[in-house]
Design a protein around this motif. Structure first.
Motif, PDB file in Angstrom:
ATOM      1  N   UNK A 143      53.412  16.820  69.618  1.00 25.83           N
ATOM      2  CA  UNK A 143      54.449  17.192  68.675  1.00 25.83           C
ATOM      3  C   UNK A 143      54.341  18.633  68.234  1.00 25.83           C
ATOM      4  N   UNK A 144      53.111  19.106  67.994  1.00 23.07           N
ATOM      5  CA  UNK A 144      52.935  20.496  67.572  1.00 23.07           C
ATOM      6  C   UNK A 144      53.208  21.475  68.698  1.00 23.07           C
ATOM      7  N   UNK A 145      52.901  21.085  69.938  1.00 24.57           N
ATOM      8  CA  UNK A 145      53.263  21.933  71.075  1.00 24.57           C
ATOM      9  C   UNK A 145      54.783  22.065  71.176  1.00 24.57           C
ATOM     10  N   UNK A 146      55.486  20.928  71.034  1.00 26.08           N
ATOM     11  CA  UNK A 146      56.952  20.954  71.144  1.00 26.08           C
ATOM     12  C   UNK A 146      57.564  21.795  70.039  1.00 26.08           C
ATOM     13  N   UNK A 147      57.135  21.552  68.786  1.00 25.76           N
ATOM     14  CA  UNK A 147      57.782  22.308  67.717  1.00 25.76           C
ATOM     15  C   UNK A 147      57.305  23.754  67.681  1.00 25.76           C
ATOM     16  N   UNK A 148      56.095  24.019  68.206  1.00 34.55           N
ATOM     17  CA  UNK A 148      55.653  25.406  68.324  1.00 34.55           C
ATOM     18  C   UNK A 148      56.510  26.184  69.303  1.00 34.55           C
ATOM     19  N   UNK A 149      56.833  25.565  70.436  1.00 36.64           N
ATOM     20  CA  UNK A 149      57.746  26.198  71.394  1.00 36.64           C
ATOM     21  C   UNK A 149      59.110  26.414  70.743  1.00 36.64           C
ATOM     22  N   UNK A 150      59.583  25.393  70.028  1.00 41.97           N
ATOM     23  CA  UNK A 150      60.870  25.526  69.348  1.00 41.97           C
ATOM     24  C   UNK A 150      60.886  26.668  68.357  1.00 41.97           C
ATOM     25  N   UNK A 151      59.799  26.814  67.616  1.00 40.29           N
ATOM     26  CA  UNK A 151      59.732  27.907  66.629  1.00 40.29           C
ATOM     27  C   UNK A 151      59.861  29.264  67.305  1.00 40.29           C
ATOM     28  N   UNK A 152      59.235  29.427  68.485  1.00 43.41           N
ATOM     29  CA  UNK A 152      59.327  30.721  69.156  1.00 43.41           C
ATOM     30  C   UNK A 152      60.752  31.002  69.645  1.00 43.41           C
ATOM     31  N   UNK A 153      61.535  29.954  69.896  1.00 42.16           N
ATOM     32  CA  UNK A 153      62.948  30.170  70.241  1.00 42.16           C
ATOM     33  C   UNK A 153      63.729  30.742  69.055  1.00 42.16           C
ATOM     34  N   UNK A 154      63.386  30.330  67.844  1.00 41.59           N
ATOM     35  CA  UNK A 154      64.109  30.825  66.665  1.00 41.59           C
ATOM     36  C   UNK A 154      63.533  32.136  66.154  1.00 41.59           C
ATOM     37  N   UNK A 155      62.238  32.381  66.388  1.00 47.19           N
ATOM     38  CA  UNK A 155      61.575  33.573  65.867  1.00 47.19           C
ATOM     39  C   UNK A 155      62.208  34.832  66.446  1.00 47.19           C
ATOM     40  N   UNK A 156      62.727  35.670  65.575  1.00 46.82           N
ATOM     41  CA  UNK A 156      63.365  36.903  66.017  1.00 46.82           C
ATOM     42  C   UNK A 156      64.812  36.710  66.406  1.00 46.82           C
ATOM     43  N   UNK A 157      65.130  35.627  67.132  1.00 51.19           N
ATOM     44  CA  UNK A 157      66.503  35.417  67.597  1.00 51.19           C
ATOM     45  C   UNK A 157      67.459  35.189  66.435  1.00 51.19           C
ATOM     46  N   UNK A 158      67.014  34.449  65.412  1.00 48.38           N
ATOM     47  CA  UNK A 158      67.889  34.150  64.287  1.00 48.38           C
ATOM     48  C   UNK A 158      68.247  35.421  63.524  1.00 48.38           C
ATOM     49  N   UNK A 159      67.245  36.253  63.242  1.00 47.57           N
ATOM     50  CA  UNK A 159      67.507  37.502  62.527  1.00 47.57           C
ATOM     51  C   UNK A 159      68.359  38.450  63.380  1.00 47.57           C
ATOM     52  N   UNK A 160      68.079  38.476  64.681  1.00 49.74           N
ATOM     53  CA  UNK A 160      68.863  39.340  65.568  1.00 49.74           C
ATOM     54  C   UNK A 160      70.318  38.878  65.636  1.00 49.74           C
ATOM     55  N   UNK A 161      70.525  37.553  65.665  1.00 54.34           N
ATOM     56  CA  UNK A 161      71.888  37.011  65.730  1.00 54.34           C
ATOM     57  C   UNK A 161      72.705  37.411  64.504  1.00 54.34           C
ATOM     58  N   UNK A 162      72.169  37.177  63.313  1.00 54.40           N
ATOM     59  CA  UNK A 162      72.955  37.464  62.106  1.00 54.40           C
ATOM     60  C   UNK A 162      73.156  38.965  61.928  1.00 54.40           C
ATOM     61  N   UNK A 163      72.191  39.769  62.359  1.00 53.81           N
ATOM     62  CA  UNK A 163      72.359  41.222  62.280  1.00 53.81           C
ATOM     63  C   UNK A 163      73.489  41.673  63.184  1.00 53.81           C
ATOM     64  N   UNK A 164      73.555  41.118  64.394  1.00 46.39           N
ATOM     65  CA  UNK A 164      74.657  41.440  65.311  1.00 46.39           C
ATOM     66  C   UNK A 164      76.003  41.031  64.725  1.00 46.39           C
ATOM     67  N   UNK A 165      76.030  39.861  64.087  1.00 44.33           N
ATOM     68  CA  UNK A 165      77.316  39.303  63.639  1.00 44.33           C
ATOM     69  C   UNK A 165      77.869  40.021  62.401  1.00 44.33           C
ATOM     70  N   UNK A 166      77.017  40.380  61.448  1.00 47.32           N
ATOM     71  CA  UNK A 166      77.515  40.983  60.202  1.00 47.32           C
ATOM     72  C   UNK A 166      77.368  42.492  60.192  1.00 47.32           C
ATOM     73  N   UNK A 167      76.543  43.050  61.064  1.00 48.67           N
ATOM     74  CA  UNK A 167      76.333  44.490  61.109  1.00 48.67           C
ATOM     75  C   UNK A 167      75.149  44.930  60.260  1.00 48.67           C
TER      76      UNK A 167
END
Length: 417
Positions: free
Chosen positions: A108-132
């Motif tokens: 479970x920790x391996x799965x959610x650890x991989x999932x966390x790396x998908x969101x790490x950085x990408x979420x902040x980059x996405x909203x920065x692109x969208x709102x400027x």
């Protein structure tokens, strides 16, 4: 599902989407983590070494997968990366809660650890692109407020659901994040994404270049060397404290009568008090500490905070009163919250823009390496001897960080350049 990943059925405002996912994720993370270690100890039956090993596996997973998952956000889509990430985190939580074995905790920790790396950085980059870039600071400020507010709601939910069974808040958190991922697939917009140029993409070669560049900077700047050294020390010592303080409390003390006999209630109250104390400490560093101290002598308050953390770990190891042990725990977390903004300001002021991201990334990697290297030996020591012995050793490991900060407490920003 692939169609939803590529294009949502109904796009909504990006800022509103970001606020909703922030609130839901903050709730789910708090609901899971408030009683997660109590669940691992009481229900799964992990010993101290196994509990620390689970955390070490998580850290190693995040370290290894940070680059390959970052490629998805760079080349395919920030939106897709975020959706995959929250889905995997939710699945990982649910696997651990439903199966409730040591193997399930690892998987479970391996799965959610991989999932966390998908969101790490990408979420902040996405909203920065969208709102400027011009508007994103306001959005991040609001995000912090929502994170705190819904984190409190998640802690309260963990306490209530934990009365049913300790696994329930973990499962609910997992299901919540899976549903969040489905909702984002239906509504999350992405109007301004452009693939990252080849030379700017996160790759293992880029990671190697970061390491070489960071070491080059560290050789010439004392403050950078100290931060990297301290990050390794904190990583080496922190895993055993973070994973085993609840076991120390459960093994040694009876819960207060007014909180009842169920640990779900007691640890929910402890978490709420700790959150308030840490929030006050974080605000204090910016509002009450004179700006002159931070500008001219930042090493002194940081060294004092590090010393307080060492004293707190010793207190958790040796004190024989529940409330004194909890006070030591809250002191440890409050000291970290107090010094974090000072450390961030101090380090960033001693970095040029061109090298800032490299050194900050390397600083985080140094902490992760320390946790992976230090967690299993101290966990094994706790199992073979006792948790207080392992905590005392971890305090001794962190002690040089105090001396390191004190050595440069009189050094100004200009002289470090």
């Amino acid at each position: 599902m692939l169609t939803l990943l590529r294009r949502p059925l109904r796009e909504v405002d990006a800022t509103a989407t970001f606020y909703v996912l922030t609130a839901v994720a903050a709730f789910a993370y708090a609901a899971c983590f408030t009683l997660n270690l109590v669940f691992q100890y009481r229900v799964v039956g992990l010993d101290p070494f196994q509990m620390v090993l689970v955390g070490t596996v998580l850290e190693a997973t995040c370290f290894v997968f940070e680059v390959p998952t970052g490629i998805v956000a760079d080349l395919w889509s920030r939106r897709v990366s975020v959706i995959i990430g929250f889905f995997l985190v939710g699945v990982g939580f649910a696997v651990e809660g439903v199966v409730a074995t040591f193997a399930a905790a690892i998987v479970g920790n391996v799965i959610w650890g991989i999932g966390y790396t998908f969101t790490s950085g990408a979420l902040q980059a996405w909203i920065t692109d969208e709102v400027g870039e011009a508007h994103v600071a306001r959005v991040f400020t609001r995000e912090t407020q929502l994170d705190l507010a819904f984190g409190f709601v998640g802690i309260l939910a963990a306490g209530g659901l934990g009365l049913i069974a300790l696994r329930v808040p973990i499962i609910v958190a997992g299901v919540t994040l899976v549903l969040l991922a489905v909702g984002l697939a239906v509504t999350m917009p992405e109007r301004h994404f452009h693939p990252t140029p080849r030379g700017e993409r996160e790759t293992f070669g880029h990671l190697k270049d970061q390491l070489v560049a960071g070491l080059r900077i560290a050789r010439g700047r004392q403050v950078v060397r100290v931060f990297l050294f301290v990050s390794v020390l904190v990583g080496l010592s922190s895993e055993v404290f973070d994973r085993l303080w609840q076991v120390r409390v459960l093994d040694t003390f009876e819960m207060p009568a007014f909180l009842g006999s169920d640990p779900a209630v007691a640890f929910t109250v402890f978490a709420l008090i700790g959150s308030v104390v840490s929030l006050l400490a974080s605000g204090a560093s910016g509002r009450w500490l004179p700006a002159r101290v931070v500008d001219e002598n930042p090493g002194l308050p940081v060294a004092l905070a590090s010393a307080a953390q060492v004293v707190a770990v010793v207190g958790v190891a040796l004190l024989g009163n529940l409330w004194l042990v909890l006070a030591a725990l809250w002191l440890h977390n409050a000291s970290s919250a107090f010094s974090a903004p000072i450390q961030a300001t101090w380090l960033n002021r001693n970095l040029e823009s061109a090298s800032r991201a490299t050194v900050l990334s390397m600083n985080s990697q140094a902490n992760a390496i320390g946790q992976v290297a230090g967690g299993p030996p101290l966990g094994a020591l706790a199992t073979r001897t006792s948790i207080p012995v392992a905590l005392l050793v971890s305090a001794a490991v962190q002690l040089p960080s105090v001396l390191a900060f004190l050595r440069i407490r009189h050094t100004t920003t200009r002289s470090l350049e």
